[in-house]
Scaffold this motif. Structure first.
Motif, PDB file in Angstrom:
ATOM      1  N   PHE A 154       0.821  -1.215   0.000  1.00 19.45           N
ATOM      2  CA  PHE A 154       0.000   0.000   0.000  1.00 19.45           C
ATOM      3  C   PHE A 154       0.856   1.266   0.000  1.00 19.45           C
ATOM      4  O   PHE A 154       0.420   2.298  -0.506  1.00 19.45           O
ATOM      5  CB  PHE A 154      -0.993  -0.019   1.160  1.00 19.45           C
TER       6      PHE A 154
ATOM      7  N   ILE B 165       1.651   1.915  -3.648  1.00 14.98           N
ATOM      8  CA  ILE B 165       0.465   2.482  -4.316  1.00 14.98           C
ATOM      9  C   ILE B 165       0.269   3.930  -3.885  1.00 14.98           C
ATOM     10  O   ILE B 165      -0.042   4.793  -4.716  1.00 14.98           O
ATOM     11  CB  ILE B 165      -0.783   1.630  -4.026  1.00 14.98           C
TER      12      ILE B 165
ATOM     13  N   TYR C 266       0.118   7.340  -6.200  1.00 19.88           N
ATOM     14  CA  TYR C 266      -0.893   8.405  -6.098  1.00 19.88           C
ATOM     15  C   TYR C 266      -0.229   9.773  -5.905  1.00 19.88           C
ATOM     16  O   TYR C 266      -0.657  10.767  -6.478  1.00 19.88           O
ATOM     17  CB  TYR C 266      -1.847   8.151  -4.930  1.00 19.88           C
TER      18      TYR C 266
ATOM     19  N   ALA D 293      -2.673   3.613 -10.370  1.00 15.72           N
ATOM     20  CA  ALA D 293      -2.844   3.568  -8.915  1.00 15.72           C
ATOM     21  C   ALA D 293      -4.237   3.061  -8.539  1.00 15.72           C
ATOM     22  O   ALA D 293      -4.379   2.268  -7.601  1.00 15.72           O
ATOM     23  CB  ALA D 293      -2.608   4.953  -8.314  1.00 15.72           C
TER      24      ALA D 293
ATOM     25  N   LEU E  69      -4.388  -0.751  -9.246  1.00 17.75           N
ATOM     26  CA  LEU E  69      -3.596  -1.467  -8.230  1.00 17.75           C
ATOM     27  C   LEU E  69      -4.299  -1.440  -6.873  1.00 17.75           C
ATOM     28  O   LEU E  69      -4.300  -2.440  -6.143  1.00 17.75           O
ATOM     29  CB  LEU E  69      -2.198  -0.875  -8.125  1.00 17.75           C
ATOM     30  N   SER E  70      -4.890  -0.300  -6.532  1.00 18.81           N
ATOM     31  CA  SER E  70      -5.652  -0.214  -5.270  1.00 18.81           C
ATOM     32  C   SER E  70      -6.774  -1.223  -5.261  1.00 18.81           C
ATOM     33  O   SER E  70      -6.981  -1.946  -4.274  1.00 18.81           O
ATOM     34  CB  SER E  70      -6.241   1.186  -5.086  1.00 18.81           C
TER      35      SER E  70
ATOM     36  N   TYR F  78      -5.248  -4.872  -4.915  1.00 18.84           N
ATOM     37  CA  TYR F  78      -4.654  -5.259  -3.637  1.00 18.84           C
ATOM     38  C   TYR F  78      -5.599  -5.058  -2.459  1.00 18.84           C
ATOM     39  O   TYR F  78      -5.472  -5.764  -1.453  1.00 18.84           O
ATOM     40  CB  TYR F  78      -3.322  -4.539  -3.431  1.00 18.84           C
TER      41      TYR F  78
ATOM     42  N   LEU G  87      -2.173   3.273   2.770  1.00 20.32           N
ATOM     43  CA  LEU G  87      -2.061   4.032   1.522  1.00 20.32           C
ATOM     44  C   LEU G  87      -1.570   5.452   1.779  1.00 20.32           C
ATOM     45  O   LEU G  87      -0.733   5.979   1.055  1.00 20.32           O
ATOM     46  CB  LEU G  87      -3.428   4.132   0.838  1.00 20.32           C
TER      47      LEU G  87
END
Length: 161
Positions: A23, A26, A30, A132, A135-136, A139, A155
């Motif tokens: 995280f 990611i 961002y 992003a 991927l968020s 995961y 995150l």
């Protein structure tokens, strides 16, 4: 919030190295997207930025296919393209209407401040933001045993820095 809902034990789980690393990466992506957005806004007019932003729909759908294997039906692709074109047309027409009104009122109309650098930064921002987001999604589902507020803290740690 984590302390209130899960107590000290849940707070300690936030710092579990494996999900924290995932995280954090990611969150870093961002943060890069936010930086690119600031760079692009200095070199783009509002309507042009909106037009570039509309490409998020198509890029996200393509990334979902390549990263997660999520497929769109032909009808969904057609609808995505039509929606993107409609939003782009709306943005451009609004700008043209404003220019037309200014000309009718006898005011000088300045050309937009669109630069190549601004357009490149805008496109990069869209691609990075879509990456992003995909991927968020991936995961957060992989670590669904963790409460969402813990994932959000992980995150935001790097994103905030």
């Amino acid at each position: 919030m984590t302390l209130m809902q899960g107590g000290l034990e849940q707070w300690k789980q936030i710092w579990n190295p494996k999900p924290m690393m995932v995280f954090s990466v990611i969150g870093f992506v961002y943060a890069i997207g936010d930086w690119l957005e600031l760079k692009s806004l200095g070199g783009l007019s509002g309507p042009m930025y909106q037009v570039l932003s509309q490409s998020k729909l198509m890029i996200t759908a393509a990334m979902m296919f390549f990263i997660k294997g999520t497929k769109q039906s032909p009808l969904q692709w057609i609808l995505l393209v039509l929606l993107m074109l409609a939003l782009c047309s709306y943005s451009i027409m609004g700008d043209l209407l404003d220019k037309h009104k200014a000309l009718q009122a006898g005011r000088e109309v300045k050309e937009g401040k669109n630069t190549t650098f601004g357009m490149i930064m805008g496109l990069l921002k869209v691609v990075v933001s879509c990456l992003a987001a995909v991927l968020s999604d991936k995961y957060m589902k992989d670590y669904k045993s963790m409460p969402i507020h813990m994932q959000l803290v992980q995150l935001r740690v790097v994103w905030t820095i």
